[in-house]
Design a protein around this motif. Structure first.
Motif, PDB file in Angstrom:
ATOM      1  N   THR B   5       0.731  -1.377   0.142  1.00 32.14           N
ATOM      2  CA  THR B   5       0.030  -0.087  -0.202  1.00 32.14           C
ATOM      3  C   THR B   5       0.800   1.188  -0.116  1.00 32.14           C
ATOM      4  O   THR B   5       1.900   1.113   0.615  1.00 32.14           O
ATOM      5  CB  THR B   5      -0.923   0.005   1.305  1.00 32.14           C
ATOM      6  N   ARG B   6       0.611   2.216  -0.756  1.00 34.24           N
ATOM      7  CA  ARG B   6       1.133   3.558  -0.749  1.00 34.24           C
ATOM      8  C   ARG B   6       0.183   4.488  -1.167  1.00 34.24           C
ATOM      9  O   ARG B   6      -0.935   4.253  -1.795  1.00 34.24           O
ATOM     10  CB  ARG B   6       2.438   3.325  -1.509  1.00 34.24           C
ATOM     11  N   ASN B   7       0.515   5.926  -0.883  1.00 26.91           N
ATOM     12  CA  ASN B   7      -0.218   7.179  -1.249  1.00 26.91           C
ATOM     13  C   ASN B   7      -0.251   7.393  -2.645  1.00 26.91           C
ATOM     14  O   ASN B   7       0.735   6.835  -3.419  1.00 26.91           O
ATOM     15  CB  ASN B   7       0.546   8.252  -0.353  1.00 26.91           C
ATOM     16  N   VAL B   8      -1.444   7.804  -3.120  1.00 26.18           N
ATOM     17  CA  VAL B   8      -1.279   8.325  -4.235  1.00 26.18           C
ATOM     18  C   VAL B   8      -0.610   9.402  -4.549  1.00 26.18           C
ATOM     19  O   VAL B   8      -0.640  10.397  -3.571  1.00 26.18           O
ATOM     20  CB  VAL B   8      -2.909   8.542  -4.701  1.00 26.18           C
ATOM     21  N   PRO B   9       0.433   9.393  -5.624  1.00 24.67           N
ATOM     22  CA  PRO B   9       1.133  10.499  -5.713  1.00 24.67           C
ATOM     23  C   PRO B   9       0.475  11.770  -6.116  1.00 24.67           C
ATOM     24  O   PRO B   9      -0.455  11.733  -6.871  1.00 24.67           O
ATOM     25  CB  PRO B   9       2.427  10.176  -6.776  1.00 24.67           C
TER      26      PRO B   9
END
Lengths: 255, 264
Positions: B5-9
């Motif tokens: 999971t990662r932040n939307v750039p």
């Protein structure tokens, strides 16, 4: 005052936009004009109000406009056409200033039309501070101020969102119930047409001809959003227009 | 099964410059400080650039001796009289070009022919026509501000929303009411922004005219300083001109704020 159109045709250079339209608009009745985009319905309205001259045919006013009428044929425009540098009051005042009305009388008229359109609290606001619906109310107030014999409404609700449109439709019905004005109401929205029109003229695609004239007998105040009879008429209108709209949509633009 | 999971750039933002208070002042101060330091330390020679503090001292001296007003008053008079004539005539002709087809057809080519002429080249002619005194200077500044004002004005009239004009006609407003209440207020923003350009041109022409023949005036002062290679006085004169430019631009800004409150 009644209006009659006899075999009115209009062309821009070589392109016919309105073709042989004959209509009678009796006093106190709203006629809705619907048709696919570019069918010449706005042109028809400009012809009726004398902003353009028909290439052939005649447009007649029958009878005298009511007493106190300052501008018999009065428009309400799609984009409101308010002067951005004038306040709401001054925008209404603009159309009274040329008639030599005393200031006190002018203020009385302005107060009256602002009250009728429920704008009394916004007299000193500038147009940029108002929502689209409020702007159109100001334009309607301005039209009422000259006490018109015929109101010419050119897609007055098209620039508004659906909720505001619904509210303004109710307002228009209320205004008509209070004072039975004559109206020519151009729109491409079938729901507006069945809610506000005593009669509906369906135009064909360009050049615009009257394809059908539909009369609706239900009183305006009894017409509601999901009235079954109105839905049936709306479906019938759509059946009439579908083919024309499809064809109009596929036409190349004449630039 | 757990996915990474990662932040939307973030990819939006930018491309919308905003006013930063004081930034202009900081740039100005840094430049002046650099010049002061350079001239004091010696890596800028006195022949290249005067020491800013000396320029300041010259200005103070000019003010104390009363000579400042001796030069500024005639200059300001010339600028005000000349540009008032040019701008008012320009607005009148510009509105006529905007309204009447024949005036438009007849005058636009003429304006296009006059606009690019360096007006200063006509000064000798103006001296013959209007005399060596103030007349020729007024005429020069008037002509210089006249053409840009015309172009700005008729452009502004052309840009007035035609649906507003149709609205006026549909309510039976008279021709003069439509011009006074719809066309002119609608054209005002364009006319005012044209004034900025016109007045800047007026200042340039003012100095040019004064350099060619005037006893007093900022232009004459600068010319005198230049021929003596007196850099402090030259820069003092130029500084007065910049201040004049900034002040007129500020004044038009205030006028816009007052008259165009309806805009933003």
């Amino acid at each position: 005052m009644d209006l009659t159109l006899n075999h009115v045709s209009h062309r821009y250079s070589d392109m016919p936009v309105v073709d042989d339209i004959s209509l009678h608009i009796p006093a106190g009745e709203i006629l809705c004009v619907i048709g696919p985009s570019g069918c010449g319905k706005s042109t028809l309205l400009r012809l009726i109000g004398g902003l353009e001259q028909p290439t052939s045919g005649e447009i007649l006013q029958i009878g005298e406009p009511p007493v106190g009428c300052l501008n018999p044929l009065t428009y309400v425009f799609q984009d409101f056409a308010l002067l951005p540098w004038r306040t709401v009051r001054a925008n209404v005042s603009l159309v009274l200033e040329d008639h030599g009305i005393r200031r006190a009388e002018r203020n009385r008229i302005i107060d009256d039309v602002l009250a009728r359109t429920r704008l009394s609290d916004f007299g000193d606001a500038l147009p940029k501070q108002l929502s689209g619906g409020m702007k159109q109310r100001v334009a309607i107030a301005r039209a009422l101020a000259v006490n018109p014999a015929v109101m010419l409404l050119d897609e007055p609700l098209s620039a508004l969102d659906a909720q505001t449109r619904e509210l303004l439709m109710e307002d228009l019905v209320g205004l008509w119930e209070r004072q039975k004005f004559t109206g020519v109401y151009v729109t491409h929205n079938l729901a507006e047409a069945v809610r506000l029109g005593h009669r509906i003229a369906v135009l064909s695609r360009r050049p615009g001809r009257v394809r059908e004239l539909i009369k609706i007998d239900i009183p305006l105040k009894d017409r509601h959003m999901a009235h079954p009879e109105l839905e049936a008429i709306q479906t019938r209108l759509w059946d009439l227009m579908r083919e024309e709209a499809t064809a109009a949509d596929r036409e190349l633009q004449h630039v | 099964m757990s996915e990474e999971t990662r932040n939307v750039p973030y990819r939006g933002g930018g491309f919308s410059p905003v006013a930063k208070r004081g930034a202009g002042f900081v740039v100005f101060v840094v430049l002046v400080a650099l010049a002061e330091w350079g001239t004091r330390a010696g890596w800028i020679s006195n022949l290249t650039l005067p020491r800013p503090s000396d320029v300041g001292a010259t200005l103070v001296e000019l003010w104390q001796s009363g000579l400042l007003w001796t030069h500024i008053v005639p200059s300001l008079t010339r600028l005000v009289v000349g540009s008032a004539m040019g701008i008012s005539a320009g607005i009148c002709i510009g509105v006529m070009i905007g309204l009447f087809s024949y005036v438009r057809a007849g005058l636009i080519p003429l304006v296009a022919a006059i606009f690019p002429i360096p007006k200063i080249a006509l000064l000798p002619l103006f001296v013959i026509w209007f005399g060596i005194d103030e007349g020729s200077k007024y005429a020069l500044i008037a002509l210089g501000t006249f053409t840009p004002t015309i172009v700005a004005t008729y452009g502004a009239v052309d840009n007035v929303d035609r649906t507003l004009v149709r609205m006026g006609q549909s309510f039976g407003l008279s021709w003069s009411s439509i011009v006074r209440k719809i066309i002119l207020p609608g054209a005002l923003p364009g006319i005012l922004s044209g004034l900025r350009v016109s007045i800047a041109i007026g200042i340039i022409l003012l100095v040019a005219a004064e350099m060619l023949g005037a006893e007093y005036g900022i232009g004459a002062y600068i010319l005198q300083a230049g021929s003596l290679y007196d850099l402090e006085r030259l820069f003092a004169g130029v500084l007065i001109l910049s201040v004049l430019g900034v002040v007129t631009s500020w004044a038009i800004g205030q006028l816009e704020k007052r008259l165009l409150r309806w805009r933003n």
